[in-house]
Design a protein around this motif. Structure first.
Motif, PDB file in Angstrom:
ATOM      1  N   GLY A  23      50.897  21.584 -67.726  1.00  0.00           N
ATOM      2  CA  GLY A  23      50.829  23.134 -68.139  1.00  0.00           C
ATOM      3  C   GLY A  23      51.433  23.421 -69.461  1.00  0.00           C
ATOM      4  O   GLY A  23      51.018  24.444 -70.092  1.00  0.00           O
ATOM      5  N   ALA A  24      52.762  22.843 -69.530  1.00  0.00           N
ATOM      6  CA  ALA A  24      53.247  23.088 -71.061  1.00  0.00           C
ATOM      7  C   ALA A  24      52.526  22.697 -72.076  1.00  0.00           C
ATOM      8  O   ALA A  24      52.399  23.509 -72.919  1.00  0.00           O
ATOM      9  CB  ALA A  24      54.856  22.601 -70.770  1.00  0.00           C
ATOM     10  N   ILE A  25      51.810  21.546 -71.916  1.00  0.00           N
ATOM     11  CA  ILE A  25      51.115  21.176 -72.944  1.00  0.00           C
ATOM     12  C   ILE A  25      49.906  22.113 -73.211  1.00  0.00           C
ATOM     13  O   ILE A  25      49.735  22.727 -74.377  1.00  0.00           O
ATOM     14  CB  ILE A  25      50.455  19.799 -72.831  1.00  0.00           C
ATOM     15  CG1 ILE A  25      51.653  18.765 -72.869  1.00  0.00           C
ATOM     16  CG2 ILE A  25      49.565  19.361 -73.972  1.00  0.00           C
ATOM     17  CD1 ILE A  25      51.469  17.316 -72.319  1.00  0.00           C
ATOM     18  N   ALA A  30      47.235  26.289 -76.269  1.00  0.00           N
ATOM     19  CA  ALA A  30      46.361  27.620 -76.169  1.00  0.00           C
ATOM     20  C   ALA A  30      46.776  28.705 -76.993  1.00  0.00           C
ATOM     21  O   ALA A  30      46.433  29.652 -77.555  1.00  0.00           O
ATOM     22  CB  ALA A  30      46.238  27.972 -74.561  1.00  0.00           C
ATOM     23  N   GLU A  31      48.313  28.668 -76.959  1.00  0.00           N
ATOM     24  CA  GLU A  31      49.010  29.615 -77.823  1.00  0.00           C
ATOM     25  C   GLU A  31      48.908  29.541 -79.187  1.00  0.00           C
ATOM     26  O   GLU A  31      49.003  30.592 -80.137  1.00  0.00           O
ATOM     27  CB  GLU A  31      50.689  29.760 -77.440  1.00  0.00           C
ATOM     28  CG  GLU A  31      50.563  30.482 -75.847  1.00  0.00           C
ATOM     29  CD  GLU A  31      52.040  30.650 -75.427  1.00  0.00           C
ATOM     30  OE1 GLU A  31      53.060  29.566 -75.831  1.00  0.00           O
ATOM     31  OE2 GLU A  31      52.434  31.526 -74.715  1.00  0.00           O
ATOM     32  N   LYS A  46      44.778  36.733 -66.535  1.00  0.00           N
ATOM     33  CA  LYS A  46      44.135  36.199 -65.690  1.00  0.00           C
ATOM     34  C   LYS A  46      43.838  34.855 -66.092  1.00  0.00           C
ATOM     35  O   LYS A  46      43.797  33.891 -65.405  1.00  0.00           O
ATOM     36  CB  LYS A  46      42.450  36.884 -65.659  1.00  0.00           C
ATOM     37  CG  LYS A  46      42.616  38.127 -64.896  1.00  0.00           C
ATOM     38  CD  LYS A  46      41.305  38.964 -64.794  1.00  0.00           C
ATOM     39  CE  LYS A  46      41.411  40.076 -64.061  1.00  0.00           C
ATOM     40  NZ  LYS A  46      39.810  41.189 -64.310  1.00  0.00           N
ATOM     41  N   ALA A  47      43.638  34.592 -67.336  1.00  0.00           N
ATOM     42  CA  ALA A  47      43.571  33.005 -67.810  1.00  0.00           C
ATOM     43  C   ALA A  47      44.955  32.230 -67.759  1.00  0.00           C
ATOM     44  O   ALA A  47      44.833  31.193 -67.178  1.00  0.00           O
ATOM     45  CB  ALA A  47      43.370  33.337 -69.256  1.00  0.00           C
ATOM     46  N   LEU A  48      46.082  32.839 -67.909  1.00  0.00           N
ATOM     47  CA  LEU A  48      47.262  32.115 -67.120  1.00  0.00           C
ATOM     48  C   LEU A  48      47.035  32.023 -65.900  1.00  0.00           C
ATOM     49  O   LEU A  48      47.749  30.985 -65.537  1.00  0.00           O
ATOM     50  CB  LEU A  48      48.326  32.905 -67.528  1.00  0.00           C
ATOM     51  CG  LEU A  48      48.783  33.242 -69.268  1.00  0.00           C
ATOM     52  CD1 LEU A  48      49.916  33.866 -69.789  1.00  0.00           C
ATOM     53  CD2 LEU A  48      49.003  31.883 -69.919  1.00  0.00           C
ATOM     54  N   ALA A  54      44.852  25.755 -61.498  1.00  0.00           N
ATOM     55  CA  ALA A  54      44.206  24.391 -61.925  1.00  0.00           C
ATOM     56  C   ALA A  54      45.588  23.388 -61.567  1.00  0.00           C
ATOM     57  O   ALA A  54      45.320  22.331 -60.926  1.00  0.00           O
ATOM     58  CB  ALA A  54      44.001  24.326 -63.278  1.00  0.00           C
ATOM     59  N   LEU A  55      46.776  23.720 -62.147  1.00  0.00           N
ATOM     60  CA  LEU A  55      47.844  22.803 -61.802  1.00  0.00           C
ATOM     61  C   LEU A  55      48.285  22.606 -60.439  1.00  0.00           C
ATOM     62  O   LEU A  55      48.689  21.527 -60.018  1.00  0.00           O
ATOM     63  CB  LEU A  55      48.761  23.104 -62.639  1.00  0.00           C
ATOM     64  CG  LEU A  55      48.568  23.053 -64.365  1.00  0.00           C
ATOM     65  CD1 LEU A  55      49.656  23.641 -65.082  1.00  0.00           C
ATOM     66  CD2 LEU A  55      48.482  21.539 -64.531  1.00  0.00           C
ATOM     67  N   ASN A  56      48.400  23.607 -59.652  1.00  0.00           N
ATOM     68  CA  ASN A  56      49.051  23.889 -58.456  1.00  0.00           C
ATOM     69  C   ASN A  56      48.340  23.793 -57.314  1.00  0.00           C
ATOM     70  O   ASN A  56      48.413  23.563 -56.145  1.00  0.00           O
ATOM     71  CB  ASN A  56      49.963  25.212 -58.362  1.00  0.00           C
ATOM     72  CG  ASN A  56      50.901  24.956 -59.383  1.00  0.00           C
ATOM     73  OD1 ASN A  56      51.853  23.934 -59.471  1.00  0.00           O
ATOM     74  ND2 ASN A  56      51.224  26.165 -59.997  1.00  0.00           N
TER      75      ASN A  56
END
Length: 91
Positions: A23-25, A30-31, A46-48, A54-56
């Motif tokens: 998630g951090a990567i 993305a930023e 919404k994208a976040l 996806a991760l959880n």
């Protein structure tokens, strides 16, 4: 020194930045690249949400399926475990 304090993957390095955890990567990349995250506040939120979903929500049963495939190979219960995990993935 590895950017991953647990000695696992993923690990990511970008200049002086060392990151671990998917998630951090993903968020960092993305930023840094404007076309990957919407600039509109609602669309960005919404994208976040989908990144965290996806991760959880999506990733854990898929990882569990790989565990069953490789680490429970030839176990008497593997077929039943596949059925259980596949049902969770579809749900």
């Amino acid at each position: 020194m590895s950017p991953q304090p647990f000695g696992q993957i993923p690990a990511y390095e970008d200049g002086d930045i060392s990151l671990f955890e998917s998630g951090a990567i993903v968020l960092h990349i993305a930023e840094r690249h404007g076309s990957l995250l919407p600039t509109n506040e609602i669309a960005r939120a919404k994208a976040l949400s989908w990144i965290f979903a996806a991760l959880n929500t999506v990733e854990p049963p898929i990882v569990e399926r790989e565990y069953v495939k490789y680490l429970e190979a030839e176990k008497s219960w593997q077929t039943e475990r596949f059925a259980t995990v596949d049902k969770r993935i579809r749900t």
